[in-house]
Design a protein around this motif. Structure first.
Motif, PDB file in Angstrom:
ATOM      1  N   PRO A  50       0.793  -1.235   0.000  1.00  0.00           N
ATOM      2  CA  PRO A  50       0.000   0.000   0.000  1.00  0.00           C
ATOM      3  C   PRO A  50       0.826   1.287   0.000  1.00  0.00           C
ATOM      4  O   PRO A  50       0.282   2.363  -0.206  1.00  0.00           O
ATOM      5  CB  PRO A  50      -0.820  -0.083   1.296  1.00  0.00           C
ATOM      6  N   PHE A  51       2.156   1.184   0.247  1.00  0.00           N
ATOM      7  CA  PHE A  51       2.969   2.395   0.379  1.00  0.00           C
ATOM      8  C   PHE A  51       3.757   2.671  -0.896  1.00  0.00           C
ATOM      9  O   PHE A  51       4.044   1.769  -1.677  1.00  0.00           O
ATOM     10  CB  PHE A  51       3.918   2.266   1.570  1.00  0.00           C
ATOM     11  N   ASP A  52       4.133   3.923  -1.068  1.00  0.00           N
ATOM     12  CA  ASP A  52       4.947   4.292  -2.227  1.00  0.00           C
ATOM     13  C   ASP A  52       6.432   4.134  -1.903  1.00  0.00           C
ATOM     14  O   ASP A  52       7.202   3.625  -2.704  1.00  0.00           O
ATOM     15  CB  ASP A  52       4.637   5.730  -2.636  1.00  0.00           C
ATOM     16  N   TYR A  53       6.816   4.601  -0.719  1.00  0.00           N
ATOM     17  CA  TYR A  53       8.212   4.449  -0.297  1.00  0.00           C
ATOM     18  C   TYR A  53       8.239   3.913   1.125  1.00  0.00           C
ATOM     19  O   TYR A  53       7.496   4.375   1.994  1.00  0.00           O
ATOM     20  CB  TYR A  53       8.958   5.793  -0.357  1.00  0.00           C
ATOM     21  N   VAL A  54       9.077   2.896   1.353  1.00  0.00           N
ATOM     22  CA  VAL A  54       9.235   2.350   2.700  1.00  0.00           C
ATOM     23  C   VAL A  54      10.662   2.641   3.153  1.00  0.00           C
ATOM     24  O   VAL A  54      11.632   2.125   2.585  1.00  0.00           O
ATOM     25  CB  VAL A  54       8.925   0.835   2.745  1.00  0.00           C
TER      26      VAL A  54
END
Ligand SMILES: [Mn+2]
Length: 403
Positions: A213-217
């Motif tokens: 669900p995230f763009d950058y981790v």
């Protein structure tokens, strides 16, 4: 939007009994210089601020100073706790500090509320998820947990992966907006070093799909910088370990330590993270490097082999001499002042170096016993000169001869 990604400061750490405090102070000053030049919107510290859950006064003082100097640059700071930190101690004062732009992740309580930044392209949600174990999630979503939905069974959360998946599922991420997750976990397939704490049996591994669900981790935990997901398709996060700012073990001797700079552009409905996020690194130069040297005693003590190098670096020397060099450690420290480790690579160490302890055969003379022992230890018989020396010595000791 520009963010600086840091992790694993391990303030107060000792490496082979050496305090790293002076090196850490030096590198934090260098990081501040980079931050000043880059002028980012925020700085992320993805866990393991300290090396111990109860850090030393000096370590706390160093971090306090770093936070103050960051905050003075009028940017946002995001700090989560790692497995080395105490989540409660990192969270202390967090609500008061929020006002000054310093965000300390609260202890995980079943929900994560994002800090929302914004730029010309809209909001950027920063999700701070401190290091969690399955038990921390099970408390809220497991059997009898307070947040188990009505009529729900609860979720088993018996592995780190299921715990992380549960925590992420309860975050209500709006995929239309840009979402950054800060966390501290071991992602399956990451290349480890010797300075991380390993969990027994590899049960701490989390598959990268959990972070979809995230763009950058922005990850912490693994000390070697590496990408764990390139975000090349929509629904695939860009995932990265920025690594430690300093080398904390000889397994990192050949690594280059750096700061990761994350630049985030406009997100469209069809965009993959790689289409609007770019990463680059700024290398860090330590006060004292940590390096490995190998060679015979005469080679490593030859002026030509250390001239022009920093003899204040932290050094691991592997001597290749067949015989042990008497007082080698003390003598080598006269050249390599911060010699941390000394070992040998020769016939004896390569054959395992273990000596079977048998009952001493008392029918043998002391000279024969010494000679056998030498051969077992070194994998070859005594030399002529060694034999002559030992004969003189055993003669003097065992037959009452004059010295
Ligand atoms: Mn760490």
């Amino acid at each position: 939007m520009k963010l600086v990604h840091l992790s694993d400061l391990h303030l107060g750490k000792r490496v082979n009994e050496y305090s790293m405090l002076e090196d850490q102070k030096f590198i934090l000053t260098q990081i501040l210089d980079v931050v000043r030049g880059e002028a980012p919107d925020g700085v992320i510290i993805a866990g393991d601020v300290y090396d111990k859950s109860v850090p030393s006064a000096e370590a706390v003082e160093l971090f306090d100073d770093f936070l103050n100097r960051l905050a003075a640059l009028h940017l946002q700071v995001f700090v989560i706790s790692g497995n080395h930190d105490s989540a409660e101690r990192i969270a202390f004062g967090g609500r008061l500090m929020d006002r000054s732009g310093v965000h300390m992740a609260p202890v995980y309580h079943g929900k994560v509320e994002p800090v929302v930044l914004s730029d010309a392209f809209g909001p950027v949600n920063i999700w701070m998820l401190p290091f969690i174990k399955p038990v921390n999630v099970r408390r809220f979503y497991g059997e009898g947990g307070t947040l188990v939905p009505e009529g729900g069974e609860g979720e088993p959360c018996d592995t780190y992966e299921s715990a992380l998946a549960t925590a992420v599922r309860h975050m209500d991420v709006n995929a239309a907006e840009r979402n950054i997750l800060i966390t501290h976990q071991f992602v399956t397939g990451a290349s480890r070093t010797d300075s991380e704490e390993q969990s027994v049996g590899g049960t701490d591994a989390v598959g990268s799909a959990v972070f979809a669900p995230f763009d950058y981790v922005a990850l912490g935990h693994i000390h070697r910088p590496q990408n764990m997901g390139r975000g090349e398709k929509p629904g695939q996060a860009m995932i990265r370990y920025c690594g430690t700012p300093l080398k904390y073990s000889f397994s990192e001797a050949k690594d280059e330590k750096s700061i990761t700079i994350v630049e985030i552009g406009a997100k469209t409905e069809v965009a993959a993270p790689a289409d609007f996020i770019t990463l680059r690194t700024v290398p860090l130069a330590p006060l004292r490097d940590l390096r490995e040297i190998r060679g015979s005693y005469s080679e490593v003590t030859d002026r030509s082999s250390y001239e022009g190098t920093n003899t204040e670096d932290y050094i691991h020397i592997t001597l290749t001499d067949e015989g042990d060099v008497p007082d080698a450690f003390i003598k080598l420290r006269q050249i390599y002042h911060q010699l941390m480790r000394l070992d040998y690579d020769n016939t004896r160490t390569r054959t395992g170096g273990t000596i079977l302890r048998e009952e001493a055969d008392l029918t043998k003379s002391p000279m024969e016993l010494m000679s056998d022992f030498y051969e077992q230890q070194n994998g070859r018989p005594l030399g002529e000169e060694q034999r002559a020396y030992l004969e003189k010595l055993t003669g003097a000791v065992f037959e009452g001869g004059a010295r």
